[in-house]
Scaffold this motif. Structure first.
Motif, short mmCIF file in Angstrom:
data_model
loop_
_atom_site.label_atom_id
_atom_site.label_comp_id
_atom_site.label_asym_id
_atom_site.label_seq_id
_atom_site.Cartn_x
_atom_site.Cartn_y
_atom_site.Cartn_z
N HIS A 47 0.82 -1.21 0.00
CA HIS A 47 0.00 0.00 0.00
C HIS A 47 0.85 1.25 0.00
O HIS A 47 0.53 2.23 -0.65
CB HIS A 47 -0.92 0.01 1.23
CG HIS A 47 -2.02 -1.00 1.12
ND1 HIS A 47 -2.79 -1.35 2.18
CD2 HIS A 47 -2.46 -1.73 0.08
CE1 HIS A 47 -3.67 -2.26 1.79
NE2 HIS A 47 -3.48 -2.50 0.52
N GLU A 90 1.92 1.81 -3.41
CA GLU A 90 0.80 2.30 -4.20
C GLU A 90 0.60 3.80 -4.00
O GLU A 90 0.40 4.54 -4.94
CB GLU A 90 -0.51 1.62 -3.76
CG GLU A 90 -0.79 0.26 -4.36
CD GLU A 90 -2.10 -0.29 -3.81
OE1 GLU A 90 -3.03 0.50 -3.58
OE2 GLU A 90 -2.19 -1.51 -3.58
N VAL A 113 -12.21 10.47 -3.57
CA VAL A 113 -12.81 9.34 -4.29
C VAL A 113 -14.07 9.80 -5.02
O VAL A 113 -14.25 9.53 -6.21
CB VAL A 113 -13.15 8.18 -3.32
CG1 VAL A 113 -13.99 7.13 -4.04
CG2 VAL A 113 -11.87 7.56 -2.78
N MET A 128 -9.86 -2.05 -13.02
CA MET A 128 -8.74 -1.68 -12.15
C MET A 128 -7.42 -1.79 -12.89
O MET A 128 -6.47 -1.08 -12.61
CB MET A 128 -8.72 -2.58 -10.91
CG MET A 128 -9.81 -2.29 -9.92
SD MET A 128 -9.60 -0.71 -9.12
CE MET A 128 -8.37 -1.16 -7.89
N LEU A 148 -8.60 4.63 -11.24
CA LEU A 148 -9.15 3.76 -10.20
C LEU A 148 -8.04 3.24 -9.30
O LEU A 148 -8.22 3.12 -8.09
CB LEU A 148 -9.90 2.59 -10.83
CG LEU A 148 -11.27 2.89 -11.42
CD1 LEU A 148 -11.90 1.64 -11.98
CD2 LEU A 148 -12.16 3.48 -10.35
N ALA A 201 -7.92 3.55 -5.31
CA ALA A 201 -7.74 2.41 -4.42
C ALA A 201 -6.54 2.66 -3.50
O ALA A 201 -6.60 2.38 -2.30
CB ALA A 201 -7.54 1.13 -5.23
N HIS A 230 -6.66 2.56 0.45
CA HIS A 230 -5.82 1.62 1.19
C HIS A 230 -4.89 2.35 2.15
O HIS A 230 -4.53 1.82 3.19
CB HIS A 230 -4.99 0.77 0.22
CG HIS A 230 -5.83 -0.19 -0.57
ND1 HIS A 230 -5.46 -0.65 -1.81
CD2 HIS A 230 -7.02 -0.76 -0.30
CE1 HIS A 230 -6.40 -1.46 -2.27
NE2 HIS A 230 -7.37 -1.54 -1.37
N ARG A 241 -11.36 -0.05 2.56
CA ARG A 241 -11.68 -1.09 1.58
C ARG A 241 -12.22 -0.40 0.33
O ARG A 241 -13.00 0.55 0.41
CB ARG A 241 -12.75 -2.00 2.17
CG ARG A 241 -12.85 -3.39 1.57
CD ARG A 241 -13.87 -4.21 2.36
NE ARG A 241 -15.11 -3.47 2.55
CZ ARG A 241 -16.01 -3.27 1.58
NH1 ARG A 241 -15.82 -3.72 0.38
NH2 ARG A 241 -17.12 -2.59 1.84
N PHE A 242 -11.80 -0.87 -0.84
CA PHE A 242 -12.20 -0.26 -2.11
C PHE A 242 -12.66 -1.34 -3.06
O PHE A 242 -11.91 -2.27 -3.33
CB PHE A 242 -11.01 0.50 -2.69
CG PHE A 242 -11.31 1.23 -3.97
CD1 PHE A 242 -11.79 2.53 -3.94
CD2 PHE A 242 -11.13 0.62 -5.20
CE1 PHE A 242 -12.08 3.21 -5.12
CE2 PHE A 242 -11.42 1.29 -6.39
CZ PHE A 242 -11.88 2.59 -6.35
N ASP A 243 -13.89 -1.26 -3.54
CA ASP A 243 -14.41 -2.26 -4.48
C ASP A 243 -15.05 -1.58 -5.68
O ASP A 243 -15.72 -0.57 -5.53
CB ASP A 243 -15.50 -3.12 -3.80
CG ASP A 243 -14.89 -4.07 -2.80
OD1 ASP A 243 -13.93 -4.73 -3.16
OD2 ASP A 243 -15.41 -4.14 -1.66
N ILE A 279 -19.08 1.83 -7.21
CA ILE A 279 -17.83 1.88 -6.45
C ILE A 279 -18.21 1.93 -4.97
O ILE A 279 -19.02 2.78 -4.58
CB ILE A 279 -17.00 3.13 -6.83
CG1 ILE A 279 -16.54 3.03 -8.28
CG2 ILE A 279 -15.79 3.28 -5.90
CD1 ILE A 279 -15.82 4.27 -8.76
N VAL A 330 -16.72 2.14 -1.02
CA VAL A 330 -15.57 2.31 -0.15
C VAL A 330 -16.02 2.28 1.30
O VAL A 330 -17.12 2.71 1.64
CB VAL A 330 -14.81 3.64 -0.39
CG1 VAL A 330 -13.96 3.58 -1.60
CG2 VAL A 330 -15.75 4.79 -0.46
#
Lengths: 432, 221
Positions: free
Chosen positions: A232, A235, A351, A393, A399, A403, A407, A412-414, A425, A427
Motif C-alpha cells: 500500500h 501504491e 474518491v 482496475m 481507479l 484504491a 488503502h 476497503r475499495f471495491d 464503487i 468504499v
C-alpha cells in the motif's frame, strides 16, 4: 534467497463457535418452556452436525494417522537414496490434502478455518528448503499425529454421555445398577439434556484444536500484514507521483501557455497603443478573456487539490458543490452535518470527485447517485451510475490511484462494473 | 447618494489583489476608507468609521478558512446599514446560503474572477449599496442543481429558467432584459410565469425576490 508472500490475499482468522441461540434461559414458571429448553437441543440440526463432525473426525483422524505414518515411515529413511525425496513430497501433498478436508469439515459447525499461508521462494532448491522449513507445514503434520488422540478423547466423552442417557433405562430392565425405575428415568432425563450440549461443546473444542494446528499462524498473519502495508505504501507513493505529474501537465498545458499568450497580447497592445488605439483595445480584451479563463482553470485545479470548505463545513458542503457542477444529474444522500476525521473526509471527497469526473468523462451515464453513511466506526460510501460500465482496475489508472488512497487509510475499495454497466464503487473508510 | 461618493472598506490578505481592488474602485469614483489584510482589522476599521459597503475575501489569516465570511455575518448583525460583498476563490453554495439567510438586501457573494469584468463589478457594488443583492451566477446554478424541487423546475421553459437565474443573481428587470437581450415586457411576463409555476408570492423588490427564489430552491421537503 528471497521469501515473499503474495500481497492482497485475505486471510480469515475467525473461529466463531456458533452456539445454538436457544440456550437462553427458559421461563421457569412454565413447565412447557422448561421442558422445551432442556430437550430442545435434541432436535436441533446443530447438535447432529456436531455429533456427525465429532464421529467423522474420530474415524478420519484414525485414517490420517495411518496414512501419514506409512508415508513418513517409508520416505524418511529413503531420503538418503534419492527415491525418498518424491515420496516425502507425496507425504506433504497428502498432509495438505488432509488439512483441506479438515478445514472443509469444520464448516459443518459454521467454523471457518483460514488456509495455511504458503511461503513462496524463487528457484528449485530454495523452494524445496522453504517447504521443509515452513513451520506451518510441520504444525499441520503435528495435527495428524495429535489430532487422533484429541479426537479419541473428545469422541469417547460424547459417546459416553449418549450411551449413559439411553443405557440407564436399559440397565433397569437388565436388572443392573440402581433398581428404582424413577431414579433411572431421572438420570436418563438429565443425561438426555446434557449429552447434546456436551457434544456441541466438544465438537467446537475439537474444531478449535484443528484451527490451532491448521489455521494461519499469527506470525504469518503479521508478516502478511506487513507485506500488504508495504504494498500500500508503494501504491500511495506511485499515486502521489502520478498526481504531481498530472498537476504539472495541467498547469503547463493550460495556464502557463495562456499566460504567455496573454503577455504577448499585452506586449503587442502596448506597442500598438500610440498609433492604433482600436487595435490595442481588441488585444487588451483578448488578454482579459485569457486571464479570465486562466483564473477559472486554476480554480478547478485548486479545488481539486484541496477544497478549503472541507475543513470548515465538512464533506456534505464540499460534495454538494462538486455534485451540482456535474452535467450528469447526481443524487447526493449524506447525513447533514456529518463530521469524521479529516483524513477520512479528504479521502472520501477525493474518491467521490474523481468518480464523478470519471462518470462524466467515460460512462455515458444518464444518472448517478452517491450514498454516504456513517456507523460510528467507519464512513461507508457507494457511488453508482447507470453508464456503460467496463471500468477496470487494470486499465483505469485513475481507479488504481483511488484504491491507493483508500488503502492508505486502511480502507476497503471495491468496483463492480460489468461491461454494459452499471458501475458501483464502494468504499469503507475506518476511523476507529 | 449623488452628492457624496460611495465609501468602501476592503479586506483581502493578498496585497496584489487588495491594491488592484483599491485602484479599481477609486477609478470608478468610490472612496476607499480603509484597505486591510485580516478580519480583525476590518472590524476595527468599521469601529472608526462606517462605510456604505464592505468588500471582504472569504479566506484570510490566521486560519485561511472562513474568517471573511464570519466577519461578514458579524457586520450584518452589528451594522445592518452596511452592505457586504463577500468575494470567494471558489463557489460554495453553503457559504452563500449562510450569508443570505435572513435578508438578501445589501448582501452579495461573488467569485473573485468577476472583478475582471470591471463594469459589471462596479454595477454590483452600487446595487448592493442601494440595498439590492448580488449572487454569483455560479452559486445560483449550484442551487438549481442541488434543489430538491426538480419537478417544479422542469415545468419552466429554458427562457424562464434563464430569467430565474438572473433574478436570483439580483438583477433588476432592466438588468435581466439587458443580459438576455429581451424587452422589459417580455421580462415581466417571464417573471410572472416563474412565480406562478413555482407557487411563489410575487414581489417587486429585487432583493426580496432573490431571497424568495433562493429560499425556495434550497428548501428541503
Amino acid at each position: 534467497m528471497t521469501i515473499t508472500a503474495p500481497v492482497g490475499e485475505t486471510v480469515e482468522v475467525t473461529v466463531s463457535p456458533a452456539l445454538p441461540p436457544a440456550s437462553t434461559q427458559p421461563d421457569w414458571g412454565d413447565w412447557r418452556s422448561v421442558v422445551g429448553w432442556w430437550f430442545g437441543p435434541l432436535v436441533r440440526p446443530a447438535t447432529w452436525a456436531a455429533a456427525g463432525y465429532l464421529t467423522a473426525g474420530f474415524f478420519a483422524s484414525m485414517l490420517w494417522l495411518a496414512v501419514v505414518i506409512v508415508l513418513l515411515a517409508i520416505s524418511i529413511p529413503l531420503v538418503i537414496v534419492l527415491i525418498g525425496l518424491p515420496l516425502s513430497w507425496l507425504a506433504f501433498a497428502a498432509i495438505d490434502a488432509i488439512a483441506r478436508v479438515e478445514r472443509r469439515r469444520a464448516r459443518w459447525l459454521s467454523v471457518e478455518i483460514g488456509p495455511r499461508r504458503r511461503l513462496v521462494a524463487e528457484g528449485r532448491w530454495p523452494r524445496l528448503t522453504v517447504r521443509l522449513r515452513d513451520p506451518a507445514r510441520w504444525r499441520q503434520a503435528g495435527f495428524l499425529f495429535s489430532g487422533f488422540f484429541v479426537a479419541m478423547i473428545f469422541f469417547s466423552l460424547a459417546l459416553a454421555a449418549w450411551v449413559l442417557s439411553v443405557a440407564v433405562i436399559g440397565a433397569y430392565f437388565a436388572g443392573v445398577g440402581v433398581s428404582t425405575l424413577g431414579l433411572q428415568v431421572i438420570l436418563s432425563v438429565i443425561m438426555l439434556g446434557v449429552a447434546p450440549r456436551l457434544t456441541v461443546g466438544l465438537a467446537h473444542g475439537y474444531a478449535r484444536v484443528t484451527a490451532w494446528f491448521l489455521g494461519p499462524d499469527q506470525m504469518m498473519v503479521m508478516r502478511q500484514r506487513v507485506d500488504t502495508l508495504a504494498g500500500h505504501r508503494q501504491e500511495i507513493l506511485d499515486a502521489v507521483a502520478d498526481e504531481r505529474r498530472r498537476i504539472e501537465r495541467n498547469l503547463h498545458d493550460g495556464v502557463q501557455q495562456r499566460l504567455v499568450a496573454l503577455g504577448i497580447d499585452l506586449g503587442l497592445a502596448s506597442s500598438k497603443l500610440p498609433e492604433d488605439a482600436a487595435a490595442a483595445k481588441v488585444l487588451v480584451d483578448a488578454a482579459r478573456e485569457k486571464a479570465r479563463t486562466s483564473i477559472g482553470e486554476l480554480r478547478v485545479i485548486g479545488r481539486g487539490l484541496h477544497p478549503a470548505i472541507l475543513e470548515d463545513r465538512g464533506l456534505d458542503a464540499a460534495l454538494s458543490a462538486v455534485v451540482s457542477d456535474s452535467v450528469v444529474p447526481i443524487a447526493l444522500n449524506i447525513p447533514a452535518g456529518l463530521r469524521v476525521p479529516v483524513d477520512v473526509e479528504e479521502t472520501a471527497y477525493f474518491v467521490a470527485s474523481e468518480a464523478i469526473s470519471n462518470i462524466m468523462k467515460h460512462s455515458r451515464a444518464r444518472a448517478a447517485s452517491i450514498l454516504v453513511s456513517d456507523d460510528g466506526h467507519s464512513l461507508i460510501m457507494s457511488i453508482h451510475d447507470d453508464g456503460t460500465g467496463g471500468a477496470d482496475m487494470a486499465h483505469g489508472s485513475g481507479l488504481v490511484g483511488l484504491a491507493a488512497r483508500v488503502h492508505g487509510i486502511d480502507g476497503r475499495f471495491d468496483v463492480v462494473s460489468p461491461s454494459g454497466g452499471p458501475t458501483t464503487i464502494s468504499v469503507e473508510l475506518p476511523y476507529g | 447618494m449623488a452628492d457624496r461618493p460611495l465609501s468602501v472598506v476592503i479586506a483581502d490578505d493578498s496585497v496584489l489583489l487588495r491594491d488592484g481592488l483599491v485602484r479599481l474602485v477609486e477609478d470608478a469614483g468610490i472612496e476607499v476608507l480603509a484597505a486591510v489584510g485580516d478580519a480583525e482589522k476590518l472590524l476595527a476599521a468599521l469601529d472608526e468609521q462606517l462605510p456604505d459597503l464592505v468588500v471582504v475575501d472569504v479566506r484570510m489569516p490566521p486560519t485561511h478558512t472562513d474568517e471573511g465570511l464570519r466577519a461578514a455575518l458579524q457586520i450584518r448583525r452589528n451594522h445592518p446599514g452596511v452592505a457586504v460583498l463577500v468575494l470567494s476563490q471558489y463557489v460554495e453554495e453553503r457559504y452563500a446560503s449562510e450569508l443570505l439567510a435572513g435578508d438578501a438586501g445589501g448582501v452579495g457573494y461573488l467569485l473573485k474572477d468577476r472583478v475582471v469584468d470591471v463594469e459589471d463589478f462596479v454595477a454590483s457594488l452600487y446595487r448592493l449599496a442601494a440595498g439590492g443583492s448580488a449572487v454569483d451566477a455560479e452559486v445560483v446554478r449550484q442551487m438549481l442543481a442541488r434543489s430538491q424541487r426538480k419537478a417544479e423546475l422542469e415545468r419552466l421553459t429554458l427562457r424562464e429558467r434563464e430569467v430565474l437565474e438572473a433574478m436570483a443573481e439580483g438583477l433588476s428587470n432592466a438588468g435581466i432584459g439587458k443580459k438576455l437581450v429581451i424587452s422589459g415586457g417580455a421580462v415581466e411576463k417571464h417573471i410572472s410565469n416563474v412565480f406562478q409555476k413555482l407557487d411563489l408570492e410575487p414581489t417587486d423588490a429585487a432583493h426580496r425576490r432573490v431571497l424568495a427564489v433562493l429560499a425556495h430552491l434550497g428548501r428541503v421537503d
